[in-house]
Design a protein around this motif. Structure first.
Motif, PDB file in Angstrom:
ATOM      1  N   CYS A 111      -0.004   0.645  -5.681  1.00 26.79           N
ATOM      2  CA  CYS A 111       0.404   1.150  -4.366  1.00 26.79           C
ATOM      3  C   CYS A 111       0.075   2.641  -4.236  1.00 26.79           C
ATOM      4  O   CYS A 111      -0.218   3.320  -5.221  1.00 26.79           O
ATOM      5  CB  CYS A 111       1.894   0.901  -4.139  1.00 26.79           C
ATOM      6  N   GLY A 112       0.132   3.138  -3.016  1.00 24.95           N
ATOM      7  CA  GLY A 112      -0.210   4.529  -2.742  1.00 24.95           C
ATOM      8  C   GLY A 112       0.656   5.528  -3.468  1.00 24.95           C
ATOM      9  O   GLY A 112       0.154   6.531  -3.994  1.00 24.95           O
TER      10      GLY A 112
ATOM     11  N   ASN B  98      -5.824   1.446   4.045  1.00 21.31           N
ATOM     12  CA  ASN B  98      -5.128   2.162   2.978  1.00 21.31           C
ATOM     13  C   ASN B  98      -5.461   1.565   1.609  1.00 21.31           C
ATOM     14  O   ASN B  98      -5.699   2.309   0.654  1.00 21.31           O
ATOM     15  CB  ASN B  98      -3.622   2.148   3.216  1.00 21.31           C
ATOM     16  N   ALA B  99      -5.477   0.241   1.507  1.00 24.40           N
ATOM     17  CA  ALA B  99      -5.775  -0.411   0.224  1.00 24.40           C
ATOM     18  C   ALA B  99      -7.177  -0.032  -0.261  1.00 24.40           C
ATOM     19  O   ALA B  99      -7.370   0.256  -1.454  1.00 24.40           O
ATOM     20  CB  ALA B  99      -5.647  -1.926   0.353  1.00 24.40           C
TER      21      ALA B  99
ATOM     22  N   SER C  19      -3.140  -1.434   6.718  1.00 26.12           N
ATOM     23  CA  SER C  19      -2.942  -1.844   5.328  1.00 26.12           C
ATOM     24  C   SER C  19      -4.269  -2.036   4.606  1.00 26.12           C
ATOM     25  O   SER C  19      -4.421  -1.606   3.456  1.00 26.12           O
ATOM     26  CB  SER C  19      -2.114  -3.127   5.263  1.00 26.12           C
TER      27      SER C  19
ATOM     28  N   THR D  29       0.822  -1.215   0.000  1.00 25.13           N
ATOM     29  CA  THR D  29       0.000   0.000   0.000  1.00 25.13           C
ATOM     30  C   THR D  29       0.853   1.260   0.000  1.00 25.13           C
ATOM     31  O   THR D  29       0.310   2.357  -0.032  1.00 25.13           O
ATOM     32  CB  THR D  29      -0.967   0.033   1.209  1.00 25.13           C
TER      33      THR D  29
END
Length: 178
Positions: A48-49, A154-155, A151, A39
């Motif tokens: 990913c972020g 965030n995902a 995680s 993430t």
């Protein structure tokens, strides 16, 4: 007959070469670090972020569809807010005051601070990874559920960020998620 023996020899050699040392057994630490990196800075099953937030202007980060959905900037602000809360707790610090209204963790986004927010996301994720890397086994066991939820959280929101960018026409499909 020589061809058959040669074929078996080649097949055996290829199979022996393919039988490499097995990957190490995952540990709690390695799994949590993989989740954080997925993430943060290593696109794997999803973007990913760092990739999701890259290459946007403050104006693009502020765009919303006008239907009450959040902008990329609001989603990023929300992620950063909650990551910062968790980091403070892991460090034994007092977290930033929170009104108790989750909406405030979205609506306080300021487009003028977009590049700082992107940097802050990257730094907080790096800090979370370092905490997991350096935690004792006992500390890690206690923080594991929170790290896993960070995680997951965030995902979820990174997926929303990509969707908003796609709606806006500001997503490069070569980065993933066609």
């Amino acid at each position: 007959m020589k061809r058959i023996v040669l074929a078996f020899a080649i097949a055996f050699a290829l199979q022996a070469g393919a039988q490499q040392k097995p990957a190490p057994t995952p540990t709690l630490r390695s799994v949590l670090l993989d989740e954080l990196h997925n993430t943060h800075d290593k696109s794997n099953w999803f973007v990913c972020g760092n990739v999701a937030l890259a290459n946007l202007t403050p104006q693009q980060a502020s765009w919303s569809d006008g239907k009450g959905n959040h902008s990329v900037g609001q989603l990023a602000y929300h992620i950063v807010f909650w990551n910062k809360q968790s980091l403070a707790k892991f460090r034994g610090e007092t977290p930033e005051k929170f009104s108790g209204k989750n909406d405030d963790t979205f609506t306080n986004f300021d487009a003028k601070q977009w590049s700082d927010l992107v940097h802050q996301f990257d730094q907080e994720m790096t800090d979370l990874e370092k905490i997991v890397e350096n935690a004792s086994d006992d500390q890690l066991a206690k923080m594991a559920p929170t790290v896993a939820n960070i995680s997951l959280h965030n995902a979820y929101h990174i997926g929303e960020i990509v969707m908003v960018r796609k709606e806006q026409g500001a997503w490069d499909a070569s980065k993933g998620v066609n």
